[in-house]
Design an enzyme around this catalytic site. Sequence first.
Site, PDB file in Angstrom:
ATOM      1  N   ARG A  87     -10.137  33.345  81.439  1.00  0.00           N
ATOM      2  CA  ARG A  87     -10.605  31.974  81.682  1.00  0.00           C
ATOM      3  C   ARG A  87     -12.082  31.804  81.945  1.00  0.00           C
ATOM      4  O   ARG A  87     -12.681  30.836  81.501  1.00  0.00           O
ATOM      5  CB  ARG A  87      -9.903  31.482  82.952  1.00  0.00           C
ATOM      6  CG  ARG A  87      -8.653  30.842  82.609  1.00  0.00           C
ATOM      7  CD  ARG A  87      -7.979  30.349  83.801  1.00  0.00           C
ATOM      8  NE  ARG A  87      -6.624  30.192  83.331  1.00  0.00           N
ATOM      9  CZ  ARG A  87      -5.619  29.923  84.082  1.00  0.00           C
ATOM     10  NH1 ARG A  87      -5.797  29.769  85.375  1.00  0.00           N
ATOM     11  NH2 ARG A  87      -4.427  29.786  83.573  1.00  0.00           N
ATOM     12  N   GLU A 126      -0.595  34.054  77.427  1.00  0.00           N
ATOM     13  CA  GLU A 126      -1.757  33.299  77.898  1.00  0.00           C
ATOM     14  C   GLU A 126      -2.992  34.193  77.868  1.00  0.00           C
ATOM     15  O   GLU A 126      -2.876  35.415  77.732  1.00  0.00           O
ATOM     16  CB  GLU A 126      -1.505  32.768  79.319  1.00  0.00           C
ATOM     17  CG  GLU A 126      -0.438  31.675  79.350  1.00  0.00           C
ATOM     18  CD  GLU A 126      -0.165  31.117  80.723  1.00  0.00           C
ATOM     19  OE1 GLU A 126      -0.528  31.756  81.725  1.00  0.00           O
ATOM     20  OE2 GLU A 126       0.423  30.030  80.800  1.00  0.00           O
ATOM     21  N   HIS A 169      -9.840  24.608  88.933  1.00  0.00           N
ATOM     22  CA  HIS A 169      -8.396  24.778  88.769  1.00  0.00           C
ATOM     23  C   HIS A 169      -7.743  25.579  89.888  1.00  0.00           C
ATOM     24  O   HIS A 169      -6.627  25.298  90.288  1.00  0.00           O
ATOM     25  CB  HIS A 169      -8.156  25.482  87.427  1.00  0.00           C
ATOM     26  CG  HIS A 169      -6.719  25.701  87.092  1.00  0.00           C
ATOM     27  ND1 HIS A 169      -5.836  24.665  86.889  1.00  0.00           N
ATOM     28  CD2 HIS A 169      -6.009  26.848  86.905  1.00  0.00           C
ATOM     29  CE1 HIS A 169      -4.641  25.152  86.599  1.00  0.00           C
ATOM     30  NE2 HIS A 169      -4.717  26.475  86.615  1.00  0.00           N
TER      31      HIS A 169
HETATM   32  P1  FAD Z   1       0.818  24.385  97.016  1.00  0.00           P
HETATM   33  O1  FAD Z   1       1.917  24.366  96.043  1.00  0.00           O
HETATM   34  O2  FAD Z   1      -0.464  23.744  96.623  1.00  0.00           O
HETATM   35  O3  FAD Z   1       1.375  23.678  98.331  1.00  0.00           O
HETATM   36  C1  FAD Z   1       0.534  23.395  99.417  1.00  0.00           C
HETATM   37  C2  FAD Z   1       1.368  22.744 100.492  1.00  0.00           C
HETATM   38  O4  FAD Z   1       0.601  22.647 101.683  1.00  0.00           O
HETATM   39  C3  FAD Z   1       1.796  21.325 100.144  1.00  0.00           C
HETATM   40  O5  FAD Z   1       3.110  21.118 100.612  1.00  0.00           O
HETATM   41  C4  FAD Z   1       0.828  20.478 100.950  1.00  0.00           C
HETATM   42  O6  FAD Z   1       1.351  19.217 101.313  1.00  0.00           O
HETATM   43  C5  FAD Z   1       0.674  21.341 102.183  1.00  0.00           C
HETATM   44  N1  FAD Z   1      -0.533  21.058 102.949  1.00  0.00           N
HETATM   45  C6  FAD Z   1      -1.828  21.135 102.583  1.00  0.00           C
HETATM   46  N2  FAD Z   1      -2.626  20.776 103.608  1.00  0.00           N
HETATM   47  C7  FAD Z   1      -1.815  20.476 104.639  1.00  0.00           C
HETATM   48  C8  FAD Z   1      -2.023  20.024 105.944  1.00  0.00           C
HETATM   49  N3  FAD Z   1      -3.248  19.802 106.449  1.00  0.00           N
HETATM   50  N4  FAD Z   1      -0.953  19.780 106.734  1.00  0.00           N
HETATM   51  C9  FAD Z   1       0.307  19.978 106.264  1.00  0.00           C
HETATM   52  N5  FAD Z   1       0.571  20.413 105.031  1.00  0.00           N
HETATM   53  C10 FAD Z   1      -0.487  20.660 104.234  1.00  0.00           C
HETATM   54  N6  FAD Z   1      -0.142  29.063  88.564  1.00  0.00           N
HETATM   55  C11 FAD Z   1       0.664  29.870  87.848  1.00  0.00           C
HETATM   56  O7  FAD Z   1       0.941  30.992  88.269  1.00  0.00           O
HETATM   57  N7  FAD Z   1       1.182  29.430  86.668  1.00  0.00           N
HETATM   58  C12 FAD Z   1       0.923  28.194  86.147  1.00  0.00           C
HETATM   59  O8  FAD Z   1       1.423  27.836  85.103  1.00  0.00           O
HETATM   60  C13 FAD Z   1       0.054  27.346  86.884  1.00  0.00           C
HETATM   61  N8  FAD Z   1      -0.256  26.112  86.399  1.00  0.00           N
HETATM   62  C14 FAD Z   1      -1.020  25.282  87.171  1.00  0.00           C
HETATM   63  C15 FAD Z   1      -1.274  23.985  86.722  1.00  0.00           C
HETATM   64  C16 FAD Z   1      -1.990  23.103  87.510  1.00  0.00           C
HETATM   65  C17 FAD Z   1      -2.262  21.711  87.031  1.00  0.00           C
HETATM   66  C18 FAD Z   1      -2.488  23.540  88.769  1.00  0.00           C
HETATM   67  C19 FAD Z   1      -3.279  22.605  89.639  1.00  0.00           C
HETATM   68  C20 FAD Z   1      -2.247  24.824  89.213  1.00  0.00           C
HETATM   69  C21 FAD Z   1      -1.518  25.703  88.429  1.00  0.00           C
HETATM   70  N9  FAD Z   1      -1.249  26.998  88.846  1.00  0.00           N
HETATM   71  C22 FAD Z   1      -0.439  27.811  88.114  1.00  0.00           C
HETATM   72  C23 FAD Z   1      -1.631  27.440  90.191  1.00  0.00           C
HETATM   73  C24 FAD Z   1      -0.405  27.328  91.107  1.00  0.00           C
HETATM   74  O9  FAD Z   1       0.310  26.160  90.780  1.00  0.00           O
HETATM   75  C25 FAD Z   1      -0.800  27.257  92.567  1.00  0.00           C
HETATM   76  O10 FAD Z   1      -1.732  28.249  92.866  1.00  0.00           O
HETATM   77  C26 FAD Z   1       0.418  27.462  93.455  1.00  0.00           C
HETATM   78  O11 FAD Z   1       1.410  26.530  93.110  1.00  0.00           O
HETATM   79  C27 FAD Z   1       0.035  27.319  94.908  1.00  0.00           C
HETATM   80  O12 FAD Z   1       1.199  27.301  95.678  1.00  0.00           O
HETATM   81  P2  FAD Z   1       1.096  27.261  97.255  1.00  0.00           P
HETATM   82  O13 FAD Z   1       2.480  27.317  97.761  1.00  0.00           O
HETATM   83  O14 FAD Z   1       0.125  28.251  97.729  1.00  0.00           O
HETATM   84  O15 FAD Z   1       0.448  25.827  97.556  1.00  0.00           O
HETATM   85  C1  SIN Z   2      -1.847  26.968  82.513  1.00  0.00           C
HETATM   86  O1  SIN Z   2      -0.724  26.622  82.203  1.00  0.00           O
HETATM   87  O2  SIN Z   2      -2.796  27.070  81.736  1.00  0.00           O
HETATM   88  C2  SIN Z   2      -2.101  27.302  83.928  1.00  0.00           C
HETATM   89  C3  SIN Z   2      -1.666  28.663  84.172  1.00  0.00           C
HETATM   90  C4  SIN Z   2      -2.260  29.145  85.446  1.00  0.00           C
HETATM   91  O3  SIN Z   2      -3.044  28.438  86.095  1.00  0.00           O
HETATM   92  O4  SIN Z   2      -1.957  30.274  85.809  1.00  0.00           O
END
Ligand code: FAD
Ligand code: SIN
Length: 538
Positions: free
Chosen positions: A293, A121, A354
């Site tokens: 990016r 990437e 993003h």
């Molecule tokens: P999240 O997975 O966002 O989970 C948040 C949790 O908190 C959820 O369960 C939600 O319900 C809960 N929550 C929120 N507010 C409240 C509230 N008020 N009360 C109770 N619960 C609440 N990163 C990579 O490293 N590789 C990738 O390939 C990649 N691809 C991506 C593609 C997309 C489309 C997106 C949007 C992001 C991508 N990212 C990627 C970024 C990555 O997915 C996220 O940064 C990561 O999954 C965040 O995980 P997290 O556990 O911090 O939060």
């Molecule tokens: C992607 O697949 O381009 C997202 C990867 C990332 O957000 O780290």
Amino acid sequence: MTHSQTSNSADAPYDVIVIGSGAAGLTAALELAETKRVLVLAKGSLTGGSTAWAQGGIAAVLDAGDTFENHVRDTMVAGAGLNDAETVEFVIERAPASIDRLVELGVPFNQESGDLHLTREGGHSHRRIVHVDDATGWAVQEALLKAAEASPNITMLGGRTCIDFITDRHREKFSAAGRVWGVYALNEETGRVERHIARATILAAGGAGRVYQFSTAPRGATGDGIAMAWRAGARVSNMEMMQFHPTCLYNLEVKNFLITEAVRGEGGRLFNPRTGKRFMEFYDATRMELAPRDVVARAIDAEIKRFGLDYVHLDISHEAEEFVKGHFPTIYDKLIGLGIDMTTGPIPVVPAQHYTCGGVVVDLFARTDLPGLWAAGECTESGLHGANRLASNSLLECFVYGEAAASDILTMWDQLEEPPEIKPWDESRVTDSDEEVVIKQNWTEIRRFMWNYVGIVRTTKRLERAKNRIDLLMKEVEDYYGQFRVTTDLIELRNLLQAAQLIVRSALHRKESRGLHYTLDYPETDEAGEPEDTVLVP
Ligand code: FAD
Ligand code: SIN
């Protein structure tokens, strides 16, 4: 008493509360559940966070020709020097072990000749992204949920919108020590506010992407965790560093479908549809489509503005049909359903918000400023990403910090006091709202002006305009909040505004352009002295 109507003090049924069921929250919960009773709370469905949407994969040094030093350097180059070197090393050195654990949990990573297949990437000098086709997040989320469901020590409650932390202010006998004892949460089904009380709380509530009109993030990414921690007294940093992904599908029906960076990693090229020319050579002739990016997103934004375009083209149709379908089956299927065949022609794309690089300040133990509160994942600012996150470093951070939070709580367990008596949520002075339209109107307004005034290219004048709007709306929403019974929409609106305020304050504070923060008023990076984080103190 049911599990959702938590009682008080020493008979609280859980040892640790985890807010969020994504990669960070469930990693922490699984680690704790060997010996502790854990309650996981999530807004809406348990799969509603960004984790389930992740496409590209997880970065880890697994190839013999690659080194930790390379991964550290790529992370710091992308982060424009604002990263914390100790944190970067801490996370990157733990990446291979995180991948091993996911393999043990049954995540079916793609393989090639008996080894994990590594894709590439933007910003990575080597192939180092493990993935499950182009839907890595879904596979990770499923495996974590399955393991958590199988654990007798983990209870997961979806449909709980956390409102605010329970702190010493909410004790029956007030003390000003600022310790966190759990959280007040709205039960989305009953409409009642519950108290969830425990010795330790982990915040893993994801990012604030939905503060922008166009975002790849799911509907619930409204910055709740960041806003809650800020209101409770925790420092928040680098909120101006909002990441825009260069390639979100441009489609009038489907507004937030990501086209993974791995498409460019595997040879995809960007073209100006008006001139038919590959334009990255005018912006970063060396790295071209594989520049970090921020560089690619700004190049697309500039091209769109200069030529008055609606979108640019991302084209991988020069690769063999089988190769494209084999690498990107989810994207291929989605696009075919919309009448776009990526094996024969280009994909129309635009940048969209993003990832939230800033957040609640945490140390290497995932401790926040507030005793009793740890935090992990996208809601935090750990020092890993600096001024711009390197692709696929985010899920990695969730695993490493989810584990760090759990280990620290286990180590400190005997020093953590039992929870005190806590007051119930006070609803005595509120009534049901008769003007829900105010909420909808304000949601739309914030997201639109944040996109227009606080987007990829900023100016002080536009930031000040946004600040004035936010100040007015915050007053309106706080009045509303004080009068009416809470709903998820109202809680999210209040948090969205809080997040917007933190972003704009941080952006106004930074008098230079660095990484994701680019302003026409200070277009140069300040090279004098050490780069400084923007740290806001409540
Ligand atoms: P999240 O997975 O966002 O989970 C948040 C949790 O908190 C959820 O369960 C939600 O319900 C809960 N929550 C929120 N507010 C409240 C509230 N008020 N009360 C109770 N619960 C609440 N990163 C990579 O490293 N590789 C990738 O390939 C990649 N691809 C991506 C593609 C997309 C489309 C997106 C949007 C992001 C991508 N990212 C990627 C970024 C990555 O997915 C996220 O940064 C990561 O999954 C965040 O995980 P997290 O556990 O911090 O939060
Ligand atoms: C992607 O697949 O381009 C997202 C990867 C990332 O957000 O780290």
